[in-house]
Write a protein that holds these residues in place. Structure first.
Motif, short mmCIF file in Angstrom:
data_model
loop_
_atom_site.label_atom_id
_atom_site.label_comp_id
_atom_site.label_asym_id
_atom_site.label_seq_id
_atom_site.Cartn_x
_atom_site.Cartn_y
_atom_site.Cartn_z
N SER A 8 -13.23 2.16 9.54
CA SER A 8 -14.59 1.84 9.98
C SER A 8 -14.57 1.06 11.29
O SER A 8 -15.50 1.15 12.07
CB SER A 8 -15.32 1.02 8.92
N GLY A 9 -13.48 0.32 11.53
CA GLY A 9 -13.33 -0.46 12.75
C GLY A 9 -12.58 0.28 13.85
O GLY A 9 -12.25 -0.30 14.88
N GLY A 10 -12.26 1.54 13.62
CA GLY A 10 -11.61 2.34 14.65
C GLY A 10 -10.09 2.32 14.63
O GLY A 10 -9.45 2.84 15.54
N ARG A 11 -9.49 1.70 13.61
CA ARG A 11 -8.03 1.68 13.49
C ARG A 11 -7.60 2.61 12.37
O ARG A 11 -8.38 2.93 11.49
CB ARG A 11 -7.52 0.27 13.16
N THR A 12 -6.34 3.00 12.39
CA THR A 12 -5.77 3.79 11.30
C THR A 12 -4.61 2.99 10.71
O THR A 12 -3.61 2.76 11.37
CB THR A 12 -5.26 5.15 11.82
N THR A 13 -4.79 2.55 9.47
CA THR A 13 -3.79 1.76 8.76
C THR A 13 -3.59 2.38 7.38
O THR A 13 -4.57 2.71 6.70
CB THR A 13 -4.25 0.30 8.60
N ALA A 14 -2.36 2.50 6.96
CA ALA A 14 -2.07 3.08 5.64
C ALA A 14 -2.58 2.17 4.52
O ALA A 14 -2.43 0.95 4.58
CB ALA A 14 -0.57 3.29 5.48
N ALA A 15 -3.19 2.77 3.52
CA ALA A 15 -3.67 2.03 2.36
C ALA A 15 -2.51 1.82 1.38
O ALA A 15 -1.67 2.69 1.22
CB ALA A 15 -4.79 2.79 1.68
N ILE A 16 -2.48 0.64 0.75
CA ILE A 16 -1.45 0.36 -0.24
C ILE A 16 -2.03 0.20 -1.64
O ILE A 16 -1.30 0.08 -2.62
CB ILE A 16 -0.63 -0.90 0.12
N ALA A 17 -3.37 0.17 -1.74
CA ALA A 17 -4.04 0.01 -3.04
C ALA A 17 -5.43 0.63 -2.97
O ALA A 17 -5.93 0.93 -1.89
CB ALA A 17 -4.14 -1.47 -3.40
N VAL A 18 -6.03 0.79 -4.15
CA VAL A 18 -7.38 1.33 -4.26
C VAL A 18 -8.23 0.30 -5.00
O VAL A 18 -7.80 -0.25 -6.02
CB VAL A 18 -7.37 2.67 -5.02
N CYS A 19 -9.42 0.03 -4.51
CA CYS A 19 -10.33 -0.92 -5.14
C CYS A 19 -10.67 -0.43 -6.55
O CYS A 19 -11.05 0.73 -6.74
CB CYS A 19 -11.60 -1.08 -4.30
N SER A 20 -10.54 -1.30 -7.53
CA SER A 20 -10.81 -0.91 -8.92
C SER A 20 -12.30 -0.74 -9.19
O SER A 20 -12.67 -0.20 -10.23
CB SER A 20 -10.23 -1.95 -9.88
N ARG A 21 -13.14 -1.14 -8.28
CA ARG A 21 -14.58 -1.04 -8.47
C ARG A 21 -15.19 0.13 -7.70
O ARG A 21 -15.86 0.97 -8.27
CB ARG A 21 -15.23 -2.34 -8.05
N CYS A 22 -14.96 0.20 -6.37
CA CYS A 22 -15.60 1.24 -5.56
C CYS A 22 -14.61 2.34 -5.13
O CYS A 22 -15.01 3.32 -4.54
CB CYS A 22 -16.28 0.64 -4.34
N HIS A 23 -13.33 2.14 -5.40
CA HIS A 23 -12.29 3.14 -5.20
C HIS A 23 -11.99 3.50 -3.75
O HIS A 23 -11.52 4.60 -3.49
CB HIS A 23 -12.60 4.41 -6.01
N VAL A 24 -12.24 2.59 -2.80
CA VAL A 24 -11.83 2.84 -1.43
C VAL A 24 -10.38 2.38 -1.26
O VAL A 24 -9.91 1.48 -1.95
CB VAL A 24 -12.73 2.14 -0.38
N GLY A 25 -9.65 3.01 -0.32
CA GLY A 25 -8.29 2.60 -0.02
C GLY A 25 -8.29 1.32 0.81
O GLY A 25 -9.19 1.11 1.63
N MET A 26 -7.28 0.45 0.59
CA MET A 26 -7.20 -0.82 1.31
C MET A 26 -5.79 -1.08 1.80
O MET A 26 -4.82 -0.78 1.11
CB MET A 26 -7.60 -1.97 0.39
N CYS A 27 -5.69 -1.67 2.99
CA CYS A 27 -4.41 -2.12 3.53
C CYS A 27 -4.17 -3.56 3.05
O CYS A 27 -5.07 -4.17 2.46
CB CYS A 27 -4.45 -2.06 5.06
N PRO A 28 -2.99 -4.14 3.30
CA PRO A 28 -2.74 -5.51 2.85
C PRO A 28 -3.73 -6.54 3.41
O PRO A 28 -4.04 -7.53 2.76
CB PRO A 28 -1.33 -5.80 3.36
N GLU A 29 -4.25 -6.29 4.61
CA GLU A 29 -5.18 -7.23 5.24
C GLU A 29 -6.52 -7.30 4.49
O GLU A 29 -7.13 -8.35 4.40
CB GLU A 29 -5.44 -6.80 6.69
N HIS A 30 -6.98 -6.19 3.95
CA HIS A 30 -8.28 -6.14 3.30
C HIS A 30 -8.21 -6.18 1.78
O HIS A 30 -9.24 -6.18 1.11
CB HIS A 30 -9.03 -4.86 3.75
N LEU A 31 -7.04 -6.23 1.21
CA LEU A 31 -6.84 -6.26 -0.24
C LEU A 31 -7.04 -7.66 -0.80
O LEU A 31 -6.56 -8.63 -0.22
CB LEU A 31 -5.42 -5.78 -0.55
N ARG A 32 -7.74 -7.76 -1.90
CA ARG A 32 -7.91 -9.01 -2.63
C ARG A 32 -7.44 -8.77 -4.06
O ARG A 32 -7.90 -7.85 -4.73
CB ARG A 32 -9.37 -9.47 -2.66
N ILE A 33 -6.53 -9.61 -4.53
CA ILE A 33 -6.04 -9.51 -5.91
C ILE A 33 -6.71 -10.61 -6.72
O ILE A 33 -6.63 -11.78 -6.37
CB ILE A 33 -4.50 -9.66 -5.99
#
Length: 66
Positions: A8-33
């Motif tokens: 959405s911000g114009g970058r391409t970063t590999a996702a390492i997890a999927v949100c358990s609620r909305c199911h979007v892919g997330m990189c380590p920067e945007h992931l919350r455990i």
């Protein structure tokens, strides 16, 4: 799969997890455990078991739950 927030911000970063609620892919920067208690129905009631489980959330869903 790529991180939805980065894309959405114009970058391409590999996702390492999927949100358990909305199911979007997330990189380590945007992931919350978050910790989540596990509830299991038993007999006439419900039992909470430990230890707490892990749950991956995106920033948007984590903010919505707090």
């Amino acid at each position: 799969m790529n991180c939805y927030e980065c894309r959405s911000g114009g970058r391409t970063t590999a996702a390492i997890a999927v949100c358990s609620r909305c199911h979007v892919g997330m990189c380590p920067e945007h992931l919350r455990i978050e910790a989540e208690l596990v509830h299991e129905p038993r007999g006439m009631g419900q039992v909470t078991q430990g230890p707490e489980a892990r749950r991956a959330l995106c920033e948007v869903c984590a903010r919505a739950e707090s």
